[in-house]
Design a protein around this motif. Structure first.
Motif, short mmCIF file in Angstrom:
data_model
loop_
_atom_site.label_atom_id
_atom_site.label_comp_id
_atom_site.label_asym_id
_atom_site.label_seq_id
_atom_site.Cartn_x
_atom_site.Cartn_y
_atom_site.Cartn_z
N LYS A 40 61.35 -1.21 67.82
CA LYS A 40 60.69 -0.17 67.05
C LYS A 40 59.23 -0.55 66.81
CE LYS A 40 64.79 1.44 64.59
NZ LYS A 40 65.44 1.56 63.27
N TYR A 71 71.75 4.58 75.65
CA TYR A 71 72.24 5.95 75.58
C TYR A 71 73.76 6.04 75.56
CZ TYR A 71 67.72 8.07 75.39
OH TYR A 71 66.47 8.47 74.95
N ARG A 75 73.79 9.01 69.81
CA ARG A 75 72.41 9.51 69.97
C ARG A 75 71.78 9.94 68.66
NH1 ARG A 75 71.45 12.25 75.80
NH2 ARG A 75 72.66 10.75 76.99
N PRO A 79 66.33 5.75 67.97
CA PRO A 79 64.93 6.06 67.68
C PRO A 79 64.32 6.85 68.84
CG PRO A 79 65.14 3.77 68.35
CD PRO A 79 66.54 4.32 68.26
N ALA A 80 63.34 7.68 68.52
CA ALA A 80 62.64 8.42 69.57
C ALA A 80 61.88 7.43 70.45
CB ALA A 80 61.66 9.40 68.94
N PRO A 81 61.85 7.66 71.76
CA PRO A 81 61.09 6.76 72.65
C PRO A 81 59.63 6.57 72.20
CG PRO A 81 62.45 8.21 73.95
CD PRO A 81 62.55 8.70 72.54
N SER A 82 59.03 7.63 71.66
CA SER A 82 57.64 7.54 71.22
C SER A 82 57.47 6.60 70.03
CB SER A 82 57.10 8.92 70.87
OG SER A 82 57.87 9.50 69.83
N ASP A 83 58.57 6.25 69.38
CA ASP A 83 58.53 5.33 68.24
C ASP A 83 58.86 3.90 68.65
OD1 ASP A 83 57.91 7.38 66.47
OD2 ASP A 83 60.01 7.82 66.05
N CYS A 84 58.94 3.66 69.97
CA CYS A 84 59.40 2.36 70.45
C CYS A 84 58.40 1.68 71.39
CB CYS A 84 60.72 2.54 71.20
SG CYS A 84 62.08 3.08 70.16
N GLY A 104 60.78 8.68 78.59
CA GLY A 104 59.84 9.10 77.57
C GLY A 104 59.09 8.01 76.83
N TYR A 105 59.12 6.78 77.34
CA TYR A 105 58.39 5.70 76.68
C TYR A 105 56.91 5.79 77.05
CZ TYR A 105 62.97 4.06 75.54
OH TYR A 105 64.25 4.00 75.04
#
Length: 198
Positions: A40, A71, A75, A79-84, A104-105
């Protein structure tokens, strides 16, 4: 994003304490030395660490396997990929570059380069595929693009103030020794694993 010494230290700790022990078990079974983790961004807590599992499926590279196993969890709690942050022990191959993108990273970090995979670990496939399939020379893909920014940890350490470089360089040297030993184990047993590109 300009990685500071705290972030780099945390990522190296995850490789040393979370990924490498998993990899040590898997190379005994015939899997390659590549691993990955997702953390995170907010607090650098570990979401998942995984390693290569090509003896189960040749697509389960370290990065691919980490995403797959993530995955398989509930789900609703991911955490959202954008938060990782996405961490790879080795510079991702073309398959894993695509997986990181499709998942989506917006970033990834790595310790060992494609050239290290070829020269230090006798696994040349990343560079060969990039050249044969995509006509790219080493380093030919865009390290920063509309999807993500990538960070070579060794290169990032070199940008730090001298007082922060030394302990991180020492940790990198320890990791080089760890992965050299893992590589010896893998190379000694890889003929028995039936991995297409061993």
């Amino acid at each position: 994003m300009n990685p500071d010494h705290h972030l780099i230290s945390r990522l190296l700790d995850v490789i040393e304490n979370d990924i490498a022990p998993l990899t040590a078990k898997e190379v005994e079974r015939g899997n390659k030395i590549f691993g990955a983790a997702i953390l995170k961004k907010a607090d650098l807590s570990l979401v998942i660490a995984e390693t290569n599992n090509e003896i189960e499926n040749p697509l389960w590279h370290g990065e691919m396997h980490a995403i797959k196993k993530l995955y398989e969890r509930d789900r609703a709690h991911l955490p959202a990929p954008s938060d990782c942050l996405f961490l790879a022990t080795h510079e991702p191959c073309s398959l894993c570059l695509s997986a990181i993108t499709w998942a989506g990273y917006d970033n990834f970090f790595y310790l060992f380069s494609h050239e290290d995979s070829r020269d230090s670990f006798a696994i040349p496939h990343d560079l060969k595929i990039l050249k044969e399939v995509f006509t790219l020379d080493p380093g030919g893909y865009r390290k920063s693009n509309a999807f993500w920014n990538s960070f070579d940890l060794v290169e990032q350490i070199g940008k730090l103030a001298p007082e922060h470089q030394k302990p991180l360089q020492e940790q990198v040297e320890r990791l080089k020794k760890t992965y050299a030993a893992l590589s010896e184990t893998y190379q000694a047993g890889k003929g028995n694993a039936a991995i297409p590109l061993a």
